[in-house]
Design a protein around this motif. Sequence first.
Motif, mmCIF file in Angstrom:
data_model
loop_
_atom_site.group_PDB
_atom_site.id
_atom_site.type_symbol
_atom_site.label_atom_id
_atom_site.label_comp_id
_atom_site.label_asym_id
_atom_site.label_seq_id
_atom_site.Cartn_x
_atom_site.Cartn_y
_atom_site.Cartn_z
ATOM 1 N N ALA A 40 0.837 -1.196 0.000
ATOM 2 C CA ALA A 40 0.000 0.000 0.000
ATOM 3 C C ALA A 40 0.869 1.242 0.000
ATOM 4 O O ALA A 40 1.903 1.287 0.655
ATOM 5 C CB ALA A 40 -0.904 0.016 1.226
ATOM 6 N N VAL A 41 0.429 2.244 -0.756
ATOM 7 C CA VAL A 41 1.016 3.579 -0.698
ATOM 8 C C VAL A 41 -0.104 4.483 -0.204
ATOM 9 O O VAL A 41 -1.183 4.526 -0.793
ATOM 10 C CB VAL A 41 1.552 4.044 -2.060
ATOM 11 C CG1 VAL A 41 2.086 5.469 -1.968
ATOM 12 C CG2 VAL A 41 2.630 3.087 -2.569
ATOM 13 N N THR A 42 0.179 5.177 0.904
ATOM 14 C CA THR A 42 -0.837 5.979 1.583
ATOM 15 C C THR A 42 -0.340 7.405 1.749
ATOM 16 O O THR A 42 0.744 7.625 2.292
ATOM 17 C CB THR A 42 -1.136 5.378 2.971
ATOM 18 O OG1 THR A 42 -1.438 3.988 2.814
ATOM 19 C CG2 THR A 42 -2.287 6.081 3.643
ATOM 20 N N VAL A 43 -1.113 8.377 1.263
ATOM 21 C CA VAL A 43 -0.787 9.788 1.462
ATOM 22 C C VAL A 43 -1.284 10.168 2.846
ATOM 23 O O VAL A 43 -2.443 9.916 3.196
ATOM 24 C CB VAL A 43 -1.427 10.662 0.357
ATOM 25 C CG1 VAL A 43 -1.213 12.142 0.642
ATOM 26 C CG2 VAL A 43 -0.854 10.298 -1.004
ATOM 27 N N LEU A 44 -0.389 10.746 3.670
ATOM 28 C CA LEU A 44 -0.700 11.025 5.068
ATOM 29 C C LEU A 44 -1.232 12.423 5.314
ATOM 30 O O LEU A 44 -1.907 12.668 6.319
ATOM 31 C CB LEU A 44 0.550 10.795 5.925
ATOM 32 C CG LEU A 44 1.187 9.408 5.805
ATOM 33 C CD1 LEU A 44 2.470 9.355 6.608
ATOM 34 C CD2 LEU A 44 0.208 8.330 6.218
ATOM 35 N N ASP A 45 -0.921 13.360 4.440
ATOM 36 C CA ASP A 45 -1.308 14.741 4.655
ATOM 37 C C ASP A 45 -1.825 15.313 3.354
ATOM 38 O O ASP A 45 -1.174 15.150 2.321
ATOM 39 C CB ASP A 45 -0.093 15.532 5.165
ATOM 40 C CG ASP A 45 -0.455 16.916 5.652
ATOM 41 O OD1 ASP A 45 -1.511 17.051 6.287
ATOM 42 O OD2 ASP A 45 0.316 17.854 5.396
ATOM 43 N N PRO A 46 -2.990 15.939 3.321
ATOM 44 C CA PRO A 46 -3.800 16.314 4.474
ATOM 45 C C PRO A 46 -4.559 15.120 5.034
ATOM 46 O O PRO A 46 -4.847 14.162 4.315
ATOM 47 C CB PRO A 46 -4.770 17.349 3.889
ATOM 48 C CG PRO A 46 -4.935 16.951 2.462
ATOM 49 C CD PRO A 46 -3.601 16.379 2.050
ATOM 50 N N PRO A 47 -4.887 15.185 6.339
ATOM 51 C CA PRO A 47 -5.669 14.112 6.954
ATOM 52 C C PRO A 47 -7.066 14.050 6.335
ATOM 53 O O PRO A 47 -7.547 15.059 5.835
ATOM 54 C CB PRO A 47 -5.750 14.512 8.421
ATOM 55 C CG PRO A 47 -4.667 15.522 8.621
ATOM 56 C CD PRO A 47 -4.468 16.194 7.299
ATOM 57 N N PRO A 48 -7.719 12.960 6.384
ATOM 58 C CA PRO A 48 -7.273 11.674 6.905
ATOM 59 C C PRO A 48 -6.381 10.966 5.890
ATOM 60 O O PRO A 48 -6.489 11.219 4.680
ATOM 61 C CB PRO A 48 -8.580 10.901 7.116
ATOM 62 C CG PRO A 48 -9.488 11.415 6.042
ATOM 63 C CD PRO A 48 -9.118 12.884 5.889
ATOM 64 N N PRO A 49 -5.511 10.055 6.334
ATOM 65 C CA PRO A 49 -4.666 9.300 5.405
ATOM 66 C C PRO A 49 -5.516 8.546 4.375
ATOM 67 O O PRO A 49 -6.561 7.992 4.716
ATOM 68 C CB PRO A 49 -3.915 8.321 6.307
ATOM 69 C CG PRO A 49 -3.935 8.968 7.652
ATOM 70 C CD PRO A 49 -5.245 9.681 7.728
ATOM 71 N N ARG A 50 -5.050 8.560 3.123
ATOM 72 C CA ARG A 50 -5.771 7.901 2.025
ATOM 73 C C ARG A 50 -4.816 7.026 1.238
ATOM 74 O O ARG A 50 -3.706 7.432 0.920
ATOM 75 C CB ARG A 50 -6.367 8.930 1.073
ATOM 76 C CG ARG A 50 -7.355 9.841 1.734
ATOM 77 C CD ARG A 50 -8.671 9.795 0.999
ATOM 78 N NE ARG A 50 -9.642 10.611 1.696
ATOM 79 C CZ ARG A 50 -10.806 10.161 2.098
ATOM 80 N NH1 ARG A 50 -11.153 8.922 1.850
ATOM 81 N NH2 ARG A 50 -11.645 10.949 2.724
ATOM 82 N N LEU A 126 5.559 11.908 -1.543
ATOM 83 C CA LEU A 126 4.885 11.644 -2.806
ATOM 84 C C LEU A 126 4.250 12.951 -3.243
ATOM 85 O O LEU A 126 3.335 13.444 -2.581
ATOM 86 C CB LEU A 126 3.842 10.544 -2.612
ATOM 87 C CG LEU A 126 3.191 9.962 -3.844
ATOM 88 C CD1 LEU A 126 4.228 9.263 -4.722
ATOM 89 C CD2 LEU A 126 2.116 8.964 -3.443
ATOM 90 N N GLY A 127 4.766 13.532 -4.310
ATOM 91 C CA GLY A 127 4.255 14.821 -4.755
ATOM 92 C C GLY A 127 4.433 15.912 -3.720
ATOM 93 O O GLY A 127 3.609 16.802 -3.595
ATOM 94 N N GLY A 128 5.533 15.822 -2.935
ATOM 95 C CA GLY A 128 5.814 16.823 -1.922
ATOM 96 C C GLY A 128 5.025 16.651 -0.639
ATOM 97 O O GLY A 128 5.120 17.480 0.261
ATOM 98 N N LYS A 129 4.247 15.598 -0.535
ATOM 99 C CA LYS A 129 3.428 15.337 0.658
ATOM 100 C C LYS A 129 3.956 14.104 1.381
ATOM 101 O O LYS A 129 4.442 13.174 0.749
ATOM 102 C CB LYS A 129 1.980 15.075 0.255
ATOM 103 C CG LYS A 129 1.362 16.181 -0.561
ATOM 104 C CD LYS A 129 0.325 16.861 0.236
ATOM 105 C CE LYS A 129 -0.341 17.918 -0.628
ATOM 106 N NZ LYS A 129 -0.720 19.043 0.127
ATOM 107 N N PRO A 130 3.842 14.078 2.723
ATOM 108 C CA PRO A 130 4.262 12.876 3.442
ATOM 109 C C PRO A 130 3.360 11.698 3.074
ATOM 110 O O PRO A 130 2.141 11.842 2.961
ATOM 111 C CB PRO A 130 4.127 13.259 4.916
ATOM 112 C CG PRO A 130 3.230 14.443 4.947
ATOM 113 C CD PRO A 130 3.337 15.115 3.615
ATOM 114 N N ALA A 131 3.989 10.569 2.877
ATOM 115 C CA ALA A 131 3.263 9.353 2.501
ATOM 116 C C ALA A 131 3.926 8.171 3.199
ATOM 117 O O ALA A 131 4.994 8.287 3.785
ATOM 118 C CB ALA A 131 3.281 9.174 0.989
ATOM 119 N N SER A 132 3.261 7.048 3.137
ATOM 120 C CA SER A 132 3.767 5.826 3.744
ATOM 121 C C SER A 132 3.738 4.719 2.700
ATOM 122 O O SER A 132 2.789 4.611 1.926
ATOM 123 C CB SER A 132 2.883 5.452 4.935
ATOM 124 O OG SER A 132 3.266 4.217 5.470
#
Length: 143
Positions: A40-50, A126-132
């Motif tokens: 899984a790749v999850t964008v953390l910000d903005p909340p909620p994580p998606r 990812l695209g300048g946003k924190p991700a997991s």
Amino acid sequence: MCGNPAEAALSSTVAMEPPPIPGLSDVVLHAADLAGIGVAVTVLDPPPPRNVYLSDAAVRILGYPRAELLARPALSNLAPEEQERIAAMLRQRIAGNFAPQRIETVVAQAGGRRVPIASVATQLELGGKPASFSFFWDIFFIS
């Protein structure tokens, strides 16, 4: 200078970066799927994580249609009693503080089945946003 052409080629490539292997990411994802390991790749910000990417194995483990999983908050896939604990870890990670990279938690599938999973995650941008980026697996399937 080496007299042997093979040694010369070897010595000239040792200091270089390894060449990219075309299609390696596809091979790794396929191998993970065959092993029953979700990615899984999850964008953390903005909340909620998606979630923005879920492998086929991830979809099977989470137990919902892919489109539904990608449309809703990532933490909604967890058992209700686990959501705040994992959310707190994500907040720590986003803030730059320590958060465990390996965790065990429980997924709540669509039919009500609860699946204990283990997950290993790392933070990236990812695209300048924190991700997991996470690998996870059904603890009972892979033991």
